[in-house]
Write a protein that holds these residues in place. Sequence first.
Motif, PDB file in Angstrom:
ATOM      1  N   THR A  86     -16.248  -8.420   9.441  1.00 42.74           N
ATOM      2  CA  THR A  86     -15.589  -7.183   9.732  1.00 42.74           C
ATOM      3  C   THR A  86     -14.731  -7.631  10.948  1.00 42.74           C
ATOM      4  O   THR A  86     -15.072  -8.160  11.893  1.00 42.74           O
ATOM      5  N   TYR A  87     -13.365  -7.228  10.711  1.00 42.42           N
ATOM      6  CA  TYR A  87     -12.337  -7.853  11.591  1.00 42.42           C
ATOM      7  C   TYR A  87     -11.488  -6.697  11.939  1.00 42.42           C
ATOM      8  O   TYR A  87     -11.253  -5.687  11.308  1.00 42.42           O
ATOM      9  N   MET A  88     -10.602  -6.959  13.150  1.00 41.77           N
ATOM     10  CA  MET A  88      -9.512  -5.928  13.327  1.00 41.77           C
ATOM     11  C   MET A  88      -8.080  -6.631  13.789  1.00 41.77           C
ATOM     12  O   MET A  88      -8.386  -7.628  14.729  1.00 41.77           O
ATOM     13  N   ILE A  89      -7.422  -6.520  13.246  1.00 42.36           N
ATOM     14  CA  ILE A  89      -5.926  -7.056  13.642  1.00 42.36           C
ATOM     15  C   ILE A  89      -5.411  -6.177  14.363  1.00 42.36           C
ATOM     16  O   ILE A  89      -5.186  -4.842  14.302  1.00 42.36           O
ATOM     17  N   SER A  90      -4.617  -6.553  15.679  1.00 43.60           N
ATOM     18  CA  SER A  90      -3.877  -5.901  16.659  1.00 43.60           C
ATOM     19  C   SER A  90      -3.059  -4.910  15.916  1.00 43.60           C
ATOM     20  O   SER A  90      -2.180  -5.145  14.744  1.00 43.60           O
ATOM     21  N   GLY A  91      -3.002  -3.509  16.182  1.00 43.04           N
ATOM     22  CA  GLY A  91      -2.216  -2.379  15.709  1.00 43.04           C
ATOM     23  C   GLY A  91      -2.761  -1.805  14.425  1.00 43.04           C
ATOM     24  O   GLY A  91      -1.956  -0.983  13.914  1.00 43.04           O
ATOM     25  N   GLU A  92      -3.878  -2.368  13.937  1.00 43.43           N
ATOM     26  CA  GLU A  92      -4.273  -1.647  12.441  1.00 43.43           C
ATOM     27  C   GLU A  92      -5.889  -1.558  12.930  1.00 43.43           C
ATOM     28  O   GLU A  92      -6.524  -1.870  13.801  1.00 43.43           O
ATOM     29  N   GLY A  93      -6.256  -0.848  11.858  1.00 46.93           N
ATOM     30  CA  GLY A  93      -7.705  -0.439  11.822  1.00 46.93           C
ATOM     31  C   GLY A  93      -8.661  -1.809  11.511  1.00 46.93           C
ATOM     32  O   GLY A  93      -8.261  -2.721  11.276  1.00 46.93           O
ATOM     33  N   SER A  94     -10.030  -1.388  11.558  1.00 51.44           N
ATOM     34  CA  SER A  94     -10.978  -2.473  11.166  1.00 51.44           C
ATOM     35  C   SER A  94     -10.863  -2.580   9.569  1.00 51.44           C
ATOM     36  O   SER A  94     -10.625  -1.466   8.783  1.00 51.44           O
ATOM     37  N   ARG A  95     -11.398  -3.784   9.074  1.00 52.03           N
ATOM     38  CA  ARG A  95     -11.275  -3.996   7.621  1.00 52.03           C
ATOM     39  C   ARG A  95     -12.583  -5.057   7.437  1.00 52.03           C
ATOM     40  O   ARG A  95     -13.021  -5.686   8.439  1.00 52.03           O
ATOM     41  N   SER A  96     -12.755  -5.250   6.225  1.00 49.71           N
ATOM     42  CA  SER A  96     -13.962  -6.330   5.832  1.00 49.71           C
ATOM     43  C   SER A  96     -13.881  -6.741   4.508  1.00 49.71           C
ATOM     44  O   SER A  96     -13.080  -6.166   3.832  1.00 49.71           O
ATOM     45  N   GLY A  97     -14.414  -7.988   4.482  1.00 45.43           N
ATOM     46  CA  GLY A  97     -14.383  -8.590   3.057  1.00 45.43           C
ATOM     47  C   GLY A  97     -15.275  -9.871   3.190  1.00 45.43           C
ATOM     48  O   GLY A  97     -15.673 -10.214   4.396  1.00 45.43           O
ATOM     49  N   VAL A  98     -15.595 -10.395   2.216  1.00 43.13           N
ATOM     50  CA  VAL A  98     -16.277 -11.582   2.099  1.00 43.13           C
ATOM     51  C   VAL A  98     -15.405 -12.634   2.065  1.00 43.13           C
ATOM     52  O   VAL A  98     -14.474 -12.968   1.371  1.00 43.13           O
ATOM     53  N   LEU A  99     -15.588 -13.854   3.085  1.00 43.20           N
ATOM     54  CA  LEU A  99     -14.901 -14.840   3.177  1.00 43.20           C
ATOM     55  C   LEU A  99     -15.194 -15.954   2.139  1.00 43.20           C
ATOM     56  O   LEU A  99     -16.244 -16.048   1.717  1.00 43.20           O
ATOM     57  N   ALA A 100     -14.043 -16.204   1.280  1.00 44.11           N
ATOM     58  CA  ALA A 100     -14.315 -16.959  -0.023  1.00 44.11           C
ATOM     59  C   ALA A 100     -13.391 -18.385   0.051  1.00 44.11           C
ATOM     60  O   ALA A 100     -12.240 -18.257   0.432  1.00 44.11           O
TER      61      ALA A 100
END
Length: 155
Positions: A86-100
């Motif tokens: 789960t990560y957040m990029i500046s200016g955006e909301g949090s997101r998540s995914g499985v690193l592949a």
Amino acid sequence: MTITRIPHLPSGSNFQSLFERSAVETGFLLTVEDGVGTERLLRHCGTKNAPNPPLLIGLLRHKLRISRGAPEPAPPEVVLAGRQVTYMISGEGSRSGVLAMHPVPLPGRVLVASLLGATLIGMRKLQKAPLLRDSGQIHTVVVLDVSPPPDHDAT
């Protein structure tokens, strides 16, 4: 016009080596498996689906150079292939995914063969790093959480 030199501020190649040394000390950790997987992506043109393959290739090679080996087993707070991030990029909301390590996009996955995935791999929970975007802009990404993938069997 007077040019004032700031003491103790590195320049040129000294600045680059300071950056790389600093990055190693603050940390990106790669497992042997993730290092080999990244090298395989580079060797087998796994970056060809990226919007800017030369930029991604450079970032992946740089990540391989500056990362330290992760202890085995890797700490649970390290972003590795197969873990939910789960990560957040500046200016955006949090997101998540499985690193592949897959070379082609899959739903719910963050590909190491993308600028985002190449940046995230080896980071730790609450670590911040500059994120180069396809547009050339630089944002900041922060890892909020790392966990096993949702379908992970705890046994």
